[in-house]
Enzyme design. Structure first.
Site, PDB file in Angstrom:
ATOM      1  CB  THR A  26     -39.670  52.793  86.929  1.00 57.73           C
ATOM      2  OG1 THR A  26     -40.308  51.521  87.094  1.00 57.73           O
ATOM      3  CG2 THR A  26     -40.385  53.827  87.763  1.00 57.73           C
ATOM      4  CB  THR A  39     -47.353  44.814  76.251  1.00 58.43           C
ATOM      5  OG1 THR A  39     -47.229  45.829  77.243  1.00 58.43           O
ATOM      6  CG2 THR A  39     -46.535  43.585  76.629  1.00 58.43           C
ATOM      7  CD  GLU A  75     -51.355  43.111  58.976  1.00 60.32           C
ATOM      8  OE1 GLU A  75     -50.747  44.174  58.769  1.00 60.32           O
ATOM      9  OE2 GLU A  75     -50.946  42.223  59.734  1.00 60.32           O
ATOM     10  CG  HIS A 135     -56.072  26.704  62.426  1.00 59.72           C
ATOM     11  ND1 HIS A 135     -54.944  26.938  61.709  1.00 59.72           N
ATOM     12  CD2 HIS A 135     -56.112  27.624  63.403  1.00 59.72           C
ATOM     13  CE1 HIS A 135     -54.329  27.992  62.237  1.00 59.72           C
ATOM     14  NE2 HIS A 135     -55.014  28.410  63.265  1.00 59.72           N
TER      15      HIS A 135
END
Lengths: 292, 391
Positions: A17, A97, A209, A248
């Site tokens: 929705t 998402t 990649e 790192h």
């Protein structure tokens, strides 16, 4: 024919929705995807763009027989939406998402362990079996049914390879975006395994990649299997600067992440045909299939 | 998001990690005052920058007296510190951290990381902590012990005991180290850290475990549930270009070349920059237009490139699809060029949704451009124009 999704796939949309949910559900239906309902807590019993809305995935599954879910909910609710779909036994989850917190994905992966569900994403453009079913947000403009499987970490380069292969008269069996996030569902090696078992996929394009270890895992799988189909790879980021500011670099190296060139070399050692740049992929596929 | 030492220690201390007494100073006087307030015979003065590798680069100075602390602060403050992790330009030191020096019986290394392939947190530990750890670990990964945790950070007692054995922690210090490790895991999980590093983790002669240096990287995607880090997030973006880009839904990284790059999609962006480099050119940036960006937002990105006098040509490479269609990018170019006095030539390559429409916008609005049929041709043309061989 296709992997993961086909003409018999019945799709619900979690977050249907919302603005993105409405837009992409509508596009998917126009493409011919069998969308059977949507999930939006609190809006159960209503209808939206002609489809029934349910409060929970389990209710939607019981009422519609859905076996796949497109997840288009905001980042802070994405993990719970994925876990709900896994617990409801939905077979294929596609999470589009972006920016799902990494620690949330650890919870999702723990829920996937031992379940029958396959998760694609998050941060994925989705899965497309041209002419049969679309679960995602990708363009279908240049997609045509055919023999090329595509599995990719990049939505934009997937569109390029789809357009390029279609232009050479080679369609796609299924295209899969595994997503750009470090912790995600389906990986390159899983997709390669599925494409191998699909009689209609005759060649596989893998688009990798810099960063992560997906390419290394794919190379290990291919080196240890008698794959039987040509695999063509493009690995981008050969000239990207080493990651700045990140304290790192050494740690990443310890975890096995390599440069684009090292990834490409591992794939080549496993028998993969390397495309020198993004324009070179489709011609290489065509050549591999002609000699097949 | 990178959390510098003083802030990382503040966070860790809240969860029970022992850190040396100390405080931040922005001036020489402040540094001396900090030292005087500490009851210590020796002090460490440490440059606070948003990168590691300080120890080896002279960013950490030991000082015997408060006035020596002042002298060290005078040398560090305002200086540019170049470390293995800052890039060639280095970073200006605006703050130093003054703390009590800690006597060491052993220098250990401890890190909390996420292992993406196992989808679990993991501890890294080594007996070889200190400034040379990264170099040593790359040369010989076997000096690092690992321990996978449960997805919720839970540690198995037997496995943890083995991990402590690997760190050669003497029996009287084991409880202190275990407490520090548990607190570190808790701090990481509660703050959405993707990386916590304590190096060195010092074992003192009296068997205390002290985090003498610490850094953290927090998950940018989880900032929505950590409003307490908002101001830190603003400080973490030092580059105005990258800040403006971020506000406009563009991923943007400045590079040192002369070809401005406008691309939708991270993969296509990397592929485009590879092609520029293959053709002998140098990109001025990496750009990835996020799918939610509007033409107005993309125009801001184009303006950033036009405002850089080093940029000689723009290479636009868009593949329309999903939500970003080619004409959105063409409209953005038109908008940015109409507001800019500087109009560098554009090499325009579009494919996918609305590519024809985008090309007609470029033509109708008389933008100074040429089109290219393939990505490779577009890259070659951009390189030729940038090197002055174009026209």
């Amino acid at each position: 024919m296709a992997i993961l999704i086909d003409a018999d796939t019945r799709v619900i949309v979690q977050g249907m929705t919302g603005r993105a949910g409405t837009f992409y559900t509508d596009l998917a239906m126009r493409y011919g995807t069998e969308c059977v309902g949507g999930v939006r807590p609190g809006k159960g019993g209503t209808t939206h763009i002609g489809l029934p809305v349910f409060n929970t995935v389990a209710e939607a599954r019981d009422a519609t027989g859905a076996n796949a879910s497109l997840i288009l909910v905001p980042p802070h609710r994405a993990a719970d939406a994925m876990i709900e779909a896994i617990e409801a036994g939905i077979g294929v989850l596609v999470c589009v998402t972006e920016r799902v917190p990494v620690l949330d994905m650890l919870r999702v992966k723990a829920a996937l362990d031992g379940s029958e569900s396959v998760l694609v994403g998050p941060n994925s453009q989705g899965v497309l079996s041209p002419g049969l079913c679309k679960i995602g947000v990708m363009s279908t403009r240049d997609a045509t049914p055919g023999p090329v499987g595509v599995v990719s970490r990049s939505a934009s380069l997937t569109s390029e390879v789809v357009a390029q292969t279609s232009a050479l008269g080679l369609g796609q069996s299924t295209t899969i975006g595994i997503g750009g996030d470090p912790v995600h569902g389906l990986g390159f090696a899983d997709a390669l395994r599925m494409f191998r078992d699909d009689a209609d996929t005759r060649a596989v394009v893998l688009i990798g990649e810099i960063g992560g270890t997906e390419e290394e895992a794919a190379a290990e799988y291919l080196a240890g299997s008698d794959y039987g189909k040509p695999v063509i790879a493009l690995v981008v980021g050969r000239h990207a600067p080493a990651e700045r500011r990140m304290g790192h670099a050494g740690t990443l190296a310890m975890l096995g992440a390599r440069s684009a060139a090292q990834k490409a070399q591992k794939l080549a050692d496993a028998g993969v045909l390397l495309a020198e740049d993004a324009d070179a992929v489709a011609p290489l596929v065509k050549k591999a299939l002609a000699g097949d | 998001m990178y959390i510098p030492e003083y802030h990382a220690k503040e966070i860790l201390a809240r969860y029970g990690v022992t850190v040396p007494a100390g405080g931040i100073a922005r001036s020489v006087t402040e540094a001396e005052d900090r030292a005087r307030a500490l009851s210590s015979e020796r002090f460490a003065v440490k440059a606070q920058i948003l990168a590691g590798g300080r120890g080896a680069a002279g960013g950490v100075v030991m000082a015997p007296t408060p006035s020596a602390v002042g002298e060290a602060a005078a040398r560090l403050l305002g200086a540019r510190l170049v470390t293995a992790q800052t890039g060639a330009d280095g970073e200006t030191v605006e703050r130093v951290y003054v703390e009590e020096a800690v006597d060491s019986a052993a220098n250990l290394y401890l890190a909390f990381v996420i292992d993406p392939s196992a989808a679990r947190p993991m501890l890294l530990g080594s007996t070889r902590g200190g400034v040379d750890f990264e170099r040593d670990a790359q040369a010989d990964p076997s000096i690092v012990n690992t321990l996978h945790l449960g997805h919720d950070g839970a540690a198995d007692d037997a496995a943890m005991s083995g991990f402590l054995d690997g760190l050669e922690v003497p029996a009287p210090a084991r409880d202190a180290v275990r407490t520090l490790i548990d607190a570190t895991i808790r701090a990481a999980l509660r703050n959405d850290a993707l990386f916590v590093e304590i190096n060195p983790l010092i074992l003192t002669p009296d068997n205390r475990a002290v985090a003498v240096d610490a850094k953290m990287i927090l998950d940018d995607s989880a900032l929505f549930r950590h409003p307490e880090f908002e101001s830190t997030a603003r400080e973490a973006v030092r580059d105005d270009y990258e800040r403006i880009a971020r506000e406009n839904d563009l991923n943007f990284v400045r590079l040192d070349g002369n070809i401005g790059v406008v691309v939708n999609g991270a993969g296509l962006g990397l592929a485009t920059n590879d092609m520029i480099a293959d053709a002998g050119g140098r990109p001025a940036n990496f750009m990835d237009i996020r799918t939610t960006a509007t033409s107005f937002q993309i125009a801001r990105g184009v303006e950033l490139l036009l405002s850089d006098p080093g940029v000689k040509v723009l290479l636009v490479n868009v593949h329309g699809g999903g939500m970003t269609v080619c004409d959105t990018v063409a409209e953005a170019l038109n908008f940015a060029y109409s507001r800019s006095d500087r109009k560098v030539p554009v090499v325009f390559r579009a494919a996918g949704q609305s590519a024809d429409w985008a090309r007609s916008i470029m033509k109708d609005r008389r933008l100074p451009h040429e089109t290219a049929p393939t990505m490779r041709a577009a890259a070659a043309r951009a390189v030729a124009i940038a090197s002055g061989k174009g026209a």
